[in-house]
Design a protein around this motif. Structure first.
Motif, PDB file in Angstrom:
ATOM      1  N   GLU A   1      10.381  31.573   8.548  1.00 23.62           N
ATOM      2  CA  GLU A   1      10.743  30.194   8.234  1.00 23.62           C
ATOM      3  C   GLU A   1       9.483  29.359   8.047  1.00 23.62           C
ATOM      4  O   GLU A   1       8.579  29.389   8.876  1.00 23.62           O
ATOM      5  CB  GLU A   1      11.619  29.604   9.334  1.00 23.62           C
ATOM      6  N   SER A   2       9.417  28.606   6.950  1.00 27.47           N
ATOM      7  CA  SER A   2       8.220  27.832   6.622  1.00 27.47           C
ATOM      8  C   SER A   2       8.116  26.570   7.483  1.00 27.47           C
ATOM      9  O   SER A   2       9.119  26.103   8.048  1.00 27.47           O
ATOM     10  CB  SER A   2       8.240  27.423   5.143  1.00 27.47           C
ATOM     11  N   ILE A   3       6.906  26.033   7.543  1.00 30.53           N
ATOM     12  CA  ILE A   3       6.676  24.779   8.272  1.00 30.53           C
ATOM     13  C   ILE A   3       7.535  23.674   7.671  1.00 30.53           C
ATOM     14  O   ILE A   3       8.134  22.882   8.396  1.00 30.53           O
ATOM     15  CB  ILE A   3       5.183  24.398   8.252  1.00 30.53           C
ATOM     16  N   ALA A   4       7.627  23.631   6.350  1.00 32.94           N
ATOM     17  CA  ALA A   4       8.441  22.611   5.676  1.00 32.94           C
ATOM     18  C   ALA A   4       9.911  22.745   6.067  1.00 32.94           C
ATOM     19  O   ALA A   4      10.582  21.743   6.332  1.00 32.94           O
ATOM     20  CB  ALA A   4       8.272  22.716   4.167  1.00 32.94           C
ATOM     21  N   ASP A   5      10.416  23.981   6.124  1.00 34.16           N
ATOM     22  CA  ASP A   5      11.812  24.191   6.512  1.00 34.16           C
ATOM     23  C   ASP A   5      12.041  23.815   7.973  1.00 34.16           C
ATOM     24  O   ASP A   5      13.044  23.191   8.312  1.00 34.16           O
ATOM     25  CB  ASP A   5      12.230  25.641   6.277  1.00 34.16           C
ATOM     26  N   LEU A   6      11.113  24.210   8.851  1.00 32.44           N
ATOM     27  CA  LEU A   6      11.219  23.841  10.265  1.00 32.44           C
ATOM     28  C   LEU A   6      11.245  22.328  10.420  1.00 32.44           C
ATOM     29  O   LEU A   6      12.051  21.772  11.168  1.00 32.44           O
ATOM     30  CB  LEU A   6      10.054  24.432  11.065  1.00 32.44           C
ATOM     31  N   ASP A   7      10.356  21.659   9.695  1.00 30.69           N
ATOM     32  CA  ASP A   7      10.271  20.197   9.776  1.00 30.69           C
ATOM     33  C   ASP A   7      11.546  19.545   9.244  1.00 30.69           C
ATOM     34  O   ASP A   7      12.070  18.608   9.845  1.00 30.69           O
ATOM     35  CB  ASP A   7       9.047  19.706   9.004  1.00 30.69           C
ATOM     36  N   ARG A   8      12.065  20.062   8.148  1.00 25.59           N
ATOM     37  CA  ARG A   8      13.287  19.513   7.552  1.00 25.59           C
ATOM     38  C   ARG A   8      14.470  19.675   8.517  1.00 25.59           C
ATOM     39  O   ARG A   8      15.234  18.733   8.735  1.00 25.59           O
ATOM     40  CB  ARG A   8      13.564  20.213   6.215  1.00 25.59           C
ATOM     41  N   GLU A   9      14.609  20.843   9.124  1.00 27.74           N
ATOM     42  CA  GLU A   9      15.679  21.064  10.102  1.00 27.74           C
ATOM     43  C   GLU A   9      15.521  20.137  11.305  1.00 27.74           C
ATOM     44  O   GLU A   9      16.501  19.622  11.838  1.00 27.74           O
ATOM     45  CB  GLU A   9      15.663  22.517  10.585  1.00 27.74           C
ATOM     46  N   ASN A  10      14.298  19.958  11.731  1.00 27.85           N
ATOM     47  CA  ASN A  10      14.020  19.115  12.894  1.00 27.85           C
ATOM     48  C   ASN A  10      14.397  17.658  12.627  1.00 27.85           C
ATOM     49  O   ASN A  10      14.785  16.944  13.557  1.00 27.85           O
ATOM     50  CB  ASN A  10      12.538  19.234  13.268  1.00 27.85           C
ATOM     51  N   GLN A  11      14.313  17.234  11.370  1.00 26.68           N
ATOM     52  CA  GLN A  11      14.666  15.859  11.013  1.00 26.68           C
ATOM     53  C   GLN A  11      16.154  15.586  11.195  1.00 26.68           C
ATOM     54  O   GLN A  11      16.564  14.442  11.282  1.00 26.68           O
ATOM     55  CB  GLN A  11      14.250  15.549   9.576  1.00 26.68           C
ATOM     56  N   THR A  12      16.964  16.630  11.279  1.00 29.70           N
ATOM     57  CA  THR A  12      18.385  16.421  11.553  1.00 29.70           C
ATOM     58  C   THR A  12      18.608  16.094  13.031  1.00 29.70           C
ATOM     59  O   THR A  12      19.671  15.612  13.398  1.00 29.70           O
ATOM     60  CB  THR A  12      19.234  17.657  11.168  1.00 29.70           C
ATOM     61  N   ILE A  13      17.605  16.347  13.856  1.00 31.50           N
ATOM     62  CA  ILE A  13      17.690  16.059  15.297  1.00 31.50           C
ATOM     63  C   ILE A  13      16.922  14.786  15.642  1.00 31.50           C
ATOM     64  O   ILE A  13      17.434  13.916  16.338  1.00 31.50           O
ATOM     65  CB  ILE A  13      17.146  17.251  16.112  1.00 31.50           C
ATOM     66  N   TYR A  14      15.694  14.695  15.170  1.00 28.20           N
ATOM     67  CA  TYR A  14      14.828  13.549  15.479  1.00 28.20           C
ATOM     68  C   TYR A  14      14.421  12.845  14.190  1.00 28.20           C
ATOM     69  O   TYR A  14      13.925  13.486  13.269  1.00 28.20           O
ATOM     70  CB  TYR A  14      13.554  14.000  16.199  1.00 28.20           C
ATOM     71  N   SER A  15      14.579  11.534  14.154  1.00 22.54           N
ATOM     72  CA  SER A  15      14.181  10.773  12.971  1.00 22.54           C
ATOM     73  C   SER A  15      12.664  10.738  12.858  1.00 22.54           C
ATOM     74  O   SER A  15      11.944  10.882  13.855  1.00 22.54           O
ATOM     75  CB  SER A  15      14.720   9.343  13.051  1.00 22.54           C
ATOM     76  N   ARG A  16      12.183  10.536  11.649  1.00 22.33           N
ATOM     77  CA  ARG A  16      10.737  10.433  11.420  1.00 22.33           C
ATOM     78  C   ARG A  16      10.175   9.245  12.193  1.00 22.33           C
ATOM     79  O   ARG A  16       9.072   9.307  12.739  1.00 22.33           O
ATOM     80  CB  ARG A  16      10.457  10.298   9.920  1.00 22.33           C
ATOM     81  N   ALA A  17      10.938   8.157  12.277  1.00 22.77           N
ATOM     82  CA  ALA A  17      10.469   6.968  13.011  1.00 22.77           C
ATOM     83  C   ALA A  17      10.244   7.286  14.489  1.00 22.77           C
ATOM     84  O   ALA A  17       9.226   6.900  15.068  1.00 22.77           O
ATOM     85  CB  ALA A  17      11.472   5.825  12.863  1.00 22.77           C
ATOM     86  N   ARG A  18      11.182   8.010  15.093  1.00 19.41           N
ATOM     87  CA  ARG A  18      11.011   8.390  16.513  1.00 19.41           C
ATOM     88  C   ARG A  18       9.852   9.368  16.679  1.00 19.41           C
ATOM     89  O   ARG A  18       9.098   9.303  17.650  1.00 19.41           O
ATOM     90  CB  ARG A  18      12.308   8.982  17.060  1.00 19.41           C
ATOM     91  N   GLU A  19       9.713  10.275  15.731  1.00 15.89           N
ATOM     92  CA  GLU A  19       8.589  11.218  15.763  1.00 15.89           C
ATOM     93  C   GLU A  19       7.254  10.469  15.724  1.00 15.89           C
ATOM     94  O   GLU A  19       6.341  10.775  16.489  1.00 15.89           O
ATOM     95  CB  GLU A  19       8.691  12.178  14.578  1.00 15.89           C
ATOM     96  N   MET A  20       7.155   9.474  14.845  1.00 14.07           N
ATOM     97  CA  MET A  20       5.911   8.700  14.733  1.00 14.07           C
ATOM     98  C   MET A  20       5.675   7.864  15.996  1.00 14.07           C
ATOM     99  O   MET A  20       4.538   7.643  16.403  1.00 14.07           O
ATOM    100  CB  MET A  20       5.955   7.796  13.500  1.00 14.07           C
TER     101      MET A  20
END
Length: 121
Positions: A89-108
């Motif tokens: 699984e690519s970093i991009a895919d991992l990141d995209r899946e993770n965005q369904t759990i945590y918003s980019r705003a919360r990540e930042m």
């Protein structure tokens, strides 16, 4: 968290697949938002994970904590079965899946946390 050592310091829920991977001993790093709740974790603490499908629980000991500014940075260092994902699984895919759990705003706002764990027998 005013818990005595040897007791559960934190309770977290997991979907069935990552729970089963921890139980099988292949998932050794739990990936979470480094929010207020998780930022209190310390090496040596214990976490009780509950399987959202079966309500089964498993206890783990925190062996290490590593904070990252973003999940992409975390996934660049840790990916594959160690975090409960397919090896290819690519970093991009991992990141995209993770965005369904945590918003980019919360990540930042909080960053990402790699929690190295070991099942308590």
């Amino acid at each position: 968290m005013n818990f005595k050592k040897g007791l559960i310091n934190l309770k977290m829920s997991l979907y069935h697949q990552p729970f089963a991977a921890i139980k099988a001993g292949t998932k050794k790093i739990e990936v979470r938002l480094a929010d207020e709740k998780r930022s209190r974790l310390q090496v040596g603490d214990t976490i009780e994970f509950t399987d959202l499908d079966t309500s089964e629980t498993i206890c783990v000991k925190v062996l290490g904590l590593e904070k990252f500014a973003t999940f992409k940075q975390l996934f660049a260092k840790y990916s594959g079965t160690i975090i409960g994902s397919p090896e290819d699984e690519s970093i991009a895919d991992l990141d995209r899946e993770n965005q369904t759990i945590y918003s980019r705003a919360r990540e930042m706002q909080y960053g990402a946390l790699a929690i190295r764990i070991q099942i308590i027998k």
